[in-house]
Design an enzyme around this catalytic site. Structure first.
Site, PDB file in Angstrom:
ATOM      1  N   ASP A   1       0.863  -1.186   0.000  1.00 48.03           N
ATOM      2  CA  ASP A   1       0.000   0.000   0.000  1.00 48.03           C
ATOM      3  C   ASP A   1       0.896   1.232   0.000  1.00 48.03           C
ATOM      4  OD1 ASP A   1      -3.253   0.306   1.122  1.00 48.03           O
ATOM      5  OD2 ASP A   1      -1.996   2.095   0.932  1.00 48.03           O
TER       6      ASP A   1
ATOM      7  N   ASP B   1       4.258   1.888  -4.289  1.00 42.91           N
ATOM      8  CA  ASP B   1       3.266   2.171  -5.329  1.00 42.91           C
ATOM      9  C   ASP B   1       3.075   0.932  -6.199  1.00 42.91           C
ATOM     10  OD1 ASP B   1       1.998   3.110  -7.790  1.00 42.91           O
ATOM     11  OD2 ASP B   1       2.419   5.127  -7.038  1.00 42.91           O
TER      12      ASP B   1
ATOM     13  N   ALA C   1      -5.627  -2.101  -4.732  1.00 44.51           N
ATOM     14  CA  ALA C   1      -5.069  -0.738  -4.712  1.00 44.51           C
ATOM     15  C   ALA C   1      -5.762   0.115  -5.764  1.00 44.51           C
ATOM     16  CB  ALA C   1      -3.568  -0.784  -4.977  1.00 44.51           C
ATOM     17  N   ALA C   2      -6.319   1.214  -5.342  1.00 45.60           N
ATOM     18  CA  ALA C   2      -7.034   2.097  -6.274  1.00 45.60           C
ATOM     19  C   ALA C   2      -7.395   3.389  -5.562  1.00 45.60           C
ATOM     20  CB  ALA C   2      -8.319   1.419  -6.761  1.00 45.60           C
TER      21      ALA C   2
ATOM     22  N   TYR D   1     -14.329   7.014 -12.225  1.00 39.32           N
ATOM     23  CA  TYR D   1     -14.012   5.852 -11.381  1.00 39.32           C
ATOM     24  C   TYR D   1     -14.566   4.573 -12.012  1.00 39.32           C
ATOM     25  CZ  TYR D   1     -14.501   2.540  -7.501  1.00 39.32           C
ATOM     26  OH  TYR D   1     -14.470   1.415  -6.721  1.00 39.32           O
TER      27      TYR D   1
ATOM     28  N   VAL E   1     -21.208   7.042   2.585  1.00 40.18           N
ATOM     29  CA  VAL E   1     -22.429   7.492   3.262  1.00 40.18           C
ATOM     30  C   VAL E   1     -22.674   6.800   4.606  1.00 40.18           C
ATOM     31  CG1 VAL E   1     -23.943   5.907   1.956  1.00 40.18           C
ATOM     32  CG2 VAL E   1     -24.870   8.039   2.845  1.00 40.18           C
TER      33      VAL E   1
ATOM     34  N   VAL F   1     -28.500  14.608   2.411  1.00 40.46           N
ATOM     35  CA  VAL F   1     -28.901  13.653   1.376  1.00 40.46           C
ATOM     36  C   VAL F   1     -28.750  14.346   0.026  1.00 40.46           C
ATOM     37  CG1 VAL F   1     -30.880  12.401   0.418  1.00 40.46           C
ATOM     38  CG2 VAL F   1     -30.474  12.413   2.900  1.00 40.46           C
TER      39      VAL F   1
ATOM     40  N   ARG G   1     -29.171   1.786  -3.155  1.00 39.25           N
ATOM     41  CA  ARG G   1     -27.865   1.136  -3.201  1.00 39.25           C
ATOM     42  C   ARG G   1     -27.984  -0.240  -2.571  1.00 39.25           C
ATOM     43  NH1 ARG G   1     -27.425   4.680  -6.096  1.00 39.25           N
ATOM     44  NH2 ARG G   1     -25.901   6.362  -6.221  1.00 39.25           N
TER      45      ARG G   1
ATOM     46  N   GLY H   1     -22.136  11.694 -11.213  1.00 38.85           N
ATOM     47  CA  GLY H   1     -21.555  10.349 -11.282  1.00 38.85           C
ATOM     48  C   GLY H   1     -22.364   9.303 -10.542  1.00 38.85           C
TER      49      GLY H   1
HETATM   50  P1  NAD Z   1      -9.485   2.199   0.348  1.00 39.14           P
HETATM   51  O1  NAD Z   1      -9.215   3.554  -0.187  1.00 39.14           O
HETATM   52  O2  NAD Z   1      -9.660   2.047   1.806  1.00 39.14           O
HETATM   53  O3  NAD Z   1      -8.359   1.174  -0.135  1.00 39.14           O
HETATM   54  C1  NAD Z   1      -7.586   1.374  -1.300  1.00 39.14           C
HETATM   55  C2  NAD Z   1      -6.142   1.335  -0.862  1.00 39.14           C
HETATM   56  O4  NAD Z   1      -5.310   1.467  -2.027  1.00 39.14           O
HETATM   57  C3  NAD Z   1      -5.783   2.497   0.081  1.00 39.14           C
HETATM   58  O5  NAD Z   1      -5.249   1.971   1.282  1.00 39.14           O
HETATM   59  C4  NAD Z   1      -4.740   3.299  -0.692  1.00 39.14           C
HETATM   60  O6  NAD Z   1      -3.745   3.846   0.163  1.00 39.14           O
HETATM   61  C5  NAD Z   1      -4.195   2.251  -1.644  1.00 39.14           C
HETATM   62  N1  NAD Z   1      -3.611   2.831  -2.856  1.00 39.14           N
HETATM   63  C6  NAD Z   1      -4.120   3.824  -3.625  1.00 39.14           C
HETATM   64  N2  NAD Z   1      -3.290   4.074  -4.642  1.00 39.14           N
HETATM   65  C7  NAD Z   1      -2.246   3.213  -4.527  1.00 39.14           C
HETATM   66  C8  NAD Z   1      -1.065   2.987  -5.282  1.00 39.14           C
HETATM   67  N3  NAD Z   1      -0.780   3.723  -6.372  1.00 39.14           N
HETATM   68  N4  NAD Z   1      -0.204   2.034  -4.884  1.00 39.14           N
HETATM   69  C9  NAD Z   1      -0.474   1.285  -3.761  1.00 39.14           C
HETATM   70  N5  NAD Z   1      -1.576   1.465  -3.004  1.00 39.14           N
HETATM   71  C10 NAD Z   1      -2.450   2.412  -3.392  1.00 39.14           C
HETATM   72  O7  NAD Z   1     -10.777   1.642  -0.409  1.00 39.14           O
HETATM   73  P2  NAD Z   1     -11.568   0.274  -0.206  1.00 39.14           P
HETATM   74  O8  NAD Z   1     -12.968   0.644   0.015  1.00 39.14           O
HETATM   75  O9  NAD Z   1     -10.880  -0.614   0.738  1.00 39.14           O
HETATM   76  O10 NAD Z   1     -11.475  -0.344  -1.677  1.00 39.14           O
HETATM   77  C11 NAD Z   1     -10.595  -1.405  -2.005  1.00 39.14           C
HETATM   78  C12 NAD Z   1     -10.862  -1.840  -3.433  1.00 39.14           C
HETATM   79  O11 NAD Z   1     -12.206  -2.328  -3.548  1.00 39.14           O
HETATM   80  C13 NAD Z   1     -10.709  -0.733  -4.454  1.00 39.14           C
HETATM   81  O12 NAD Z   1     -10.149  -1.263  -5.631  1.00 39.14           O
HETATM   82  C14 NAD Z   1     -12.136  -0.298  -4.715  1.00 39.14           C
HETATM   83  O13 NAD Z   1     -12.288   0.261  -5.993  1.00 39.14           O
HETATM   84  C15 NAD Z   1     -12.860  -1.622  -4.587  1.00 39.14           C
HETATM   85  N6  NAD Z   1     -14.260  -1.451  -4.242  1.00 39.14           N
HETATM   86  C16 NAD Z   1     -14.620  -0.932  -3.022  1.00 39.14           C
HETATM   87  C17 NAD Z   1     -15.961  -0.777  -2.726  1.00 39.14           C
HETATM   88  C18 NAD Z   1     -16.432  -0.225  -1.396  1.00 39.14           C
HETATM   89  O14 NAD Z   1     -17.636  -0.046  -1.227  1.00 39.14           O
HETATM   90  N7  NAD Z   1     -15.561   0.042  -0.437  1.00 39.14           N
HETATM   91  C19 NAD Z   1     -16.931  -1.126  -3.676  1.00 39.14           C
HETATM   92  C20 NAD Z   1     -16.521  -1.615  -4.901  1.00 39.14           C
HETATM   93  C21 NAD Z   1     -15.185  -1.798  -5.168  1.00 39.14           C
END
Ligand code: NAD
Length: 319
Positions: free
Chosen positions: A31, A51, A72-73, A139, A183, A199, A207, A268
């Site tokens: 991370d 990264d 990671a995202a 996104y 939310v 809201v 959702r 969005g």
């Molecule tokens: P989050 O932001 O808590 O976790 C994402 C992690 O990725 C963070 O800890 C961030 O520091 C890390 N990160 C970002 N850019 C990075 C990089 N360049 N290199 C390394 N690490 C990096 O979000 P989350 O809710 O835990 O989501 C995790 C995954 O699940 C994501 O891919 C998200 O798109 C997907 N997702 C989440 C949800 C939700 O409701 N939480 C729903 C659908 C999909």
């Protein structure tokens, strides 16, 4: 098994790493801490700060890994509208970099955390995996692109790949950033602190809120179940909940009567979204176990960010 979890210090990543390591697996977490916090990780998880686009670093972290979970995202829909380039670079560029390293090292399986938001506005609800994605935000576009890259490169490079379209996950450890906060924890915090719930739109938008433990079980199953190569699988609760209903549940579990302010709809967003879980049940044996009201209660009980209100809300009404 040996796993790498990218985004392993995030909300879902931490829960997944801690679950896997408690089950006896060998777990590495990567991370860059742009949003994550490694302090909640079980000390048995091997944490590496970096990264996900750094391919030479991935070569080392992927050694002997049997499955990589790619989480990671950048994850905030409304923020992605403002910074689409950054979202593209991290979410799409990070996925391509990871798949390149997966090829180089020879990792057998990749599980991608995709999102229910890729469906966009669909006349048919609940949404099934075969529907044509209608992404409404940068996104969501990055998640569609990540799915295509994972499947296409996986096929070319001989890695098994599966994408879980996770709907609105919530639970202990979810961050509440100052802007664009998710939310569920935002409403709980506002209700408990005597603030107003804002809201966006008229609150009729729906959702599918899915509790973190259910998401973690689905991710684990996607890594360990045979015969899932090339599949997209929905992971949700299967229950359609309007934002107005969420307000009601939050009032009930907190025992407060928060005032509600209506603001303009966020760009969005989509009007209705609920997952069809038939495929998840068939191929992963998945069925959600935690209802929204039960999940909200667990969140209040278990997340340290709500600890200071626990004493003052002992008589919270039952929903
Ligand atoms: P989050 O932001 O808590 O976790 C994402 C992690 O990725 C963070 O800890 C961030 O520091 C890390 N990160 C970002 N850019 C990075 C990089 N360049 N290199 C390394 N690490 C990096 O979000 P989350 O809710 O835990 O989501 C995790 C995954 O699940 C994501 O891919 C998200 O798109 C997907 N997702 C989440 C949800 C939700 O409701 N939480 C729903 C659908 C999909």
């Amino acid at each position: 098994m040996r796993f790498l979890v990218t985004g392993g210090a995030g909300f879902i990543g931490t829960a997944l790493c801690n679950h896997l390591v408690a089950a006896g697996h060998d777990v590495r977490a990567l991370d860059d801490l742009s949003a994550g916090d490694p302090s909640r990780l079980d000390p048995r998880v091997l944490f590496h700060r970096g990264d996900v686009r750094n391919v030479p670093m991935l070569w080392t972290l992927l050694q002997d890994v049997e499955c990589v979970f790619h989480l990671a995202a950048r994850v905030l829909v409304a923020e992605s509208v403002l910074y689409p380039q950054e979202y593209n670079e991290v979410n799409v560029g990070g996925t391509v970099a990871l798949m390149t390293a997966v090829r180089d090292v020879g990792v057998p399986r990749v599980v991608l955390a995709s999102s229910g938001t890729v469906y966009g506005n669909q006349p048919q609800q609940p949404v099934r995996e075969g529907l044509q994605p209608q992404p409404q935000s940068p996104y969501a576009v990055t998640k569609v692109a990540a799915e295509h890259y994972v499947f296409t490169l996986g096929k070319l490079y001989g890695a098994e790949t599966v994408a879980l379209r996770i709907f609105n996950a919530y639970g202990p450890g979810q961050r509440v950033p100052p802007a664009h906060a998710p939310v569920v924890p935002l409403f709980l915090r506002r209700a408990l602190s005597g603030g107003s719930l804002v809201v966006h739109g008229d609150g009729s938008q729906t959702r599918d809120f899915v509790y973190i433990d259910d998401v973690v079980r689905a991710l684990e199953a996607a890594a360990t179940t045979p015969g899932v190569n090339g599949l997209i699988i929905n992971v949700g609760s299967g229950v359609e909940t309007s934002v107005k209903d969420l307000v009601r549940y939050v009032a009930a579990v907190t025992g407060r009567e928060p005032s509600v302010l209506y603001n303009e709809a966020q760009p969005g967003g989509v009007s209705r979204l609920v997952a069809d879980l038939t495929l998840a049940g068939e191929v992963l044996g998945y069925s959600p176990r935690v209802s929204l009201v039960e999940g909200l209660r667990r969140l209040l009980d278990q997340d340290p960010q709500f600890a200071r209100w626990r004493v003052s809300a002992p008589g919270a009404a039952r929903a």
